[in-house]
Design a protein around this motif. Structure first.
Motif, mmCIF file in Angstrom:
data_model
loop_
_atom_site.group_PDB
_atom_site.id
_atom_site.type_symbol
_atom_site.label_atom_id
_atom_site.label_comp_id
_atom_site.label_asym_id
_atom_site.label_seq_id
_atom_site.Cartn_x
_atom_site.Cartn_y
_atom_site.Cartn_z
ATOM 1 N N ALA A 139 0.813 -1.216 0.000
ATOM 2 C CA ALA A 139 0.000 0.000 0.000
ATOM 3 C C ALA A 139 0.848 1.269 0.000
ATOM 4 C CB ALA A 139 -0.935 0.001 1.208
ATOM 5 N N GLU A 140 2.087 1.162 0.439
ATOM 6 C CA GLU A 140 2.979 2.320 0.515
ATOM 7 C C GLU A 140 3.788 2.531 -0.764
ATOM 8 O OE1 GLU A 140 4.235 2.326 5.173
ATOM 9 O OE2 GLU A 140 5.000 0.647 3.965
ATOM 10 N N LEU A 141 3.636 1.637 -1.752
ATOM 11 C CA LEU A 141 4.491 1.695 -2.938
ATOM 12 C C LEU A 141 4.430 3.025 -3.698
ATOM 13 C CD1 LEU A 141 6.495 0.431 -4.878
ATOM 14 C CD2 LEU A 141 4.610 -0.847 -5.935
ATOM 15 N N PRO A 142 3.268 3.646 -3.904
ATOM 16 C CA PRO A 142 3.278 4.948 -4.589
ATOM 17 C C PRO A 142 4.188 5.972 -3.910
ATOM 18 C CG PRO A 142 1.058 4.080 -4.541
ATOM 19 C CD PRO A 142 1.882 3.182 -3.662
ATOM 20 N N ASP A 143 4.155 6.011 -2.584
ATOM 21 C CA ASP A 143 5.019 6.937 -1.849
ATOM 22 C C ASP A 143 6.481 6.506 -1.938
ATOM 23 O OD1 ASP A 143 5.448 9.166 0.104
ATOM 24 O OD2 ASP A 143 6.096 7.507 1.389
ATOM 25 N N VAL A 144 6.720 5.193 -1.914
ATOM 26 C CA VAL A 144 8.090 4.684 -2.040
ATOM 27 C C VAL A 144 8.697 5.104 -3.370
ATOM 28 C CG1 VAL A 144 9.458 2.575 -2.337
ATOM 29 C CG2 VAL A 144 7.822 2.742 -0.454
ATOM 30 N N LEU A 145 7.939 4.977 -4.459
ATOM 31 C CA LEU A 145 8.442 5.366 -5.776
ATOM 32 C C LEU A 145 8.784 6.854 -5.815
ATOM 33 C CD1 LEU A 145 6.002 3.341 -8.058
ATOM 34 C CD2 LEU A 145 8.477 2.980 -7.845
ATOM 35 N N ALA A 146 7.937 7.680 -5.205
ATOM 36 C CA ALA A 146 8.206 9.121 -5.179
ATOM 37 C C ALA A 146 9.464 9.430 -4.381
ATOM 38 C CB ALA A 146 7.002 9.854 -4.596
ATOM 39 N N ARG A 147 9.634 8.776 -3.250
ATOM 40 C CA ARG A 147 10.799 9.034 -2.400
ATOM 41 C C ARG A 147 12.086 8.501 -3.018
ATOM 42 N NH1 ARG A 147 9.473 6.338 2.951
ATOM 43 N NH2 ARG A 147 11.421 7.315 3.641
ATOM 44 N N LEU A 148 12.008 7.360 -3.690
ATOM 45 C CA LEU A 148 13.194 6.838 -4.376
ATOM 46 C C LEU A 148 13.613 7.777 -5.503
ATOM 47 C CD1 LEU A 148 12.347 3.024 -4.660
ATOM 48 C CD2 LEU A 148 14.200 4.021 -3.310
ATOM 49 N N THR A 149 12.642 8.300 -6.232
ATOM 50 C CA THR A 149 12.930 9.170 -7.367
ATOM 51 C C THR A 149 13.535 10.494 -6.905
ATOM 52 O OG1 THR A 149 11.128 8.151 -8.637
ATOM 53 C CG2 THR A 149 11.939 10.286 -9.404
ATOM 54 N N SER A 150 13.034 11.022 -5.802
ATOM 55 C CA SER A 150 13.549 12.299 -5.290
ATOM 56 C C SER A 150 14.879 12.150 -4.570
ATOM 57 C CB SER A 150 12.529 12.925 -4.338
ATOM 58 O OG SER A 150 12.413 12.161 -3.135
ATOM 59 N N GLY A 151 15.231 10.923 -4.187
ATOM 60 C CA GLY A 151 16.449 10.692 -3.418
ATOM 61 C C GLY A 151 16.234 10.739 -1.919
ATOM 62 N N ASP A 152 14.998 10.974 -1.479
ATOM 63 C CA ASP A 152 14.718 11.002 -0.038
ATOM 64 C C ASP A 152 14.838 9.622 0.599
ATOM 65 O OD1 ASP A 152 14.236 13.704 -0.159
ATOM 66 O OD2 ASP A 152 12.058 13.511 -0.300
#
Length: 327
Positions: free
Chosen positions: A300-313
């Motif tokens: 369920a957290e994957l959309p946020d994970v993808l955003a954070r991986l892409t931003s480098g966070d």
């Protein structure tokens, strides 16, 4: 039977969401797989998430069970491990690997799944697709006993290549990355680590996997005469500039690409993709590879994970996605 599932879609560049999926009953040559884990391939999947796949590479970049089109909406991913719930008797209850996008359950042809060996934990098995890429790279590189080899780029692919190279007799492997924290990962993999400034020269072979122009230039600069760079990086829509003046011609240096989806020419026709994945899964019977799984999140957290991986966070090598309660 599982009739409803959930899948992660990139709705548009920078935006992902979980959507419901209706499953059809598996046919006689199909299996129903209940997903336990999937892995986020940080380099490729962040390019897809950010909408940075070049238009002329849309066909090349398609994943085996991708739905939709770049830049979106698109369902993407290719590191999935689950349990066969329906299918041939010999596969029922077996843990299998499949090149499938992030989805809680799916129906695929029997030929699309590869059983995971008993000694390989299901979570580690998500690395099979990346280890297969490393196997193909080493078939292209053909290292020799005693070679001095550098791997530039301590991401998933570079680390898998370095781990396999360390098993070659007499081969000294140095893993180079700008991130000093990767030194601990290198130690767990059994290879030495260096920053770009401290990297050793006079190398017989350099495998480049940093996806940066600076890394490719340094790969050439580190070579001994008649040395070879194996280029594993995929740059998306970014232009890459290197200097081919100076010693490039006088030292007879070479740059060779290693294509992820196509077997090395010397093996073409003799090793199917399933054969290579089975080999990769056998090679994963080594706890050293656990160092490449650097975090875990619920599906369920994957959309946020993808955003954070892409931003480098969210720094990561392979980020594990879990699908079952309590994992």
């Amino acid at each position: 039977m599982i009739r409803e599932a959930s899948a992660c879609w990139v709705r548009e560049p920078g935006v992902a969401e979980i959507q419901p999926v209706s499953l059809t009953a598996p046919g006689p040559d199909e299996v129903l797989v209940r997903t336990r884990y999937s892995g986020v391939s940080r380099g490729t999947e962040t390019l897809v998430f950010a909408g940075r796949v070049p238009a002329d590479q849309y066909a090349t970049m398609r994943a085996p069970f991708q739905e939709g089109e770049f830049p979106g909406p698109v369902k993407y991913g290719y590191l999935s491990v689950g349990v066969v719930e329906q299918g041939p008797p010999e596969l029922l209850g077996r843990t299998v690997f499949c090149l499938h996008p992030h989805q809680s359950a799916y129906v695929v042809p029997v030929s699309a799944v590869v059983p995971v060996p008993e000694g390989v934990p299901a979570a580690r098995a998500v690395l099979a697709g990346t280890v297969e890429t490393a196997v193909n790279a080493l078939w292209d590189a053909a290292p020799l006993v005693g070679d001095r080899v550098t791997v530039i780029g301590a991401g998933m692919v570079g680390c898998c290549v370095a781990t396999l190279l360390a098993r070659f007799p007499g081969v000294h492997v140095e893993l180079v990355d700008t991130d000093a924290s990767r030194a601990g990962v290198a130690g767990a993999l059994g290879v030495t680590f260096a920053s770009p400034a401290d990297a050793r020269g006079d190398r017989d072979l350099v495998v480049h996997a940093s996806a940066t122009a600076a890394g490719l230039q340094q790969s050439l600069d580190l070579l001994a005469p008649e040395g070879t760079v194996i280029e594993l990086s995929w740059y998306g829509d970014r232009p890459v500039q290197v200097s081919l003046g100076g010693a490039f011609h006088s030292r007879r240096l070479s740059v060779r690409s290693s294509q992820v989806g196509m077997v090395a020419p010397a093996r073409r026709g003799r090793r199917s993709y399933a054969d290579r994945l089975a080999l990769a899964l056998d090679l994963l019977d080594d706890p050293a590879f656990d160092a490449l799984i650097t975090g875990a999140s619920r599906f369920a957290e994957l959309p946020d994970v993808l955003a954070r991986l892409t931003s480098g966070d969210l720094p990561a090598l392979c980020h594990l996605i879990t699908y079952e309660d309590g994992e």
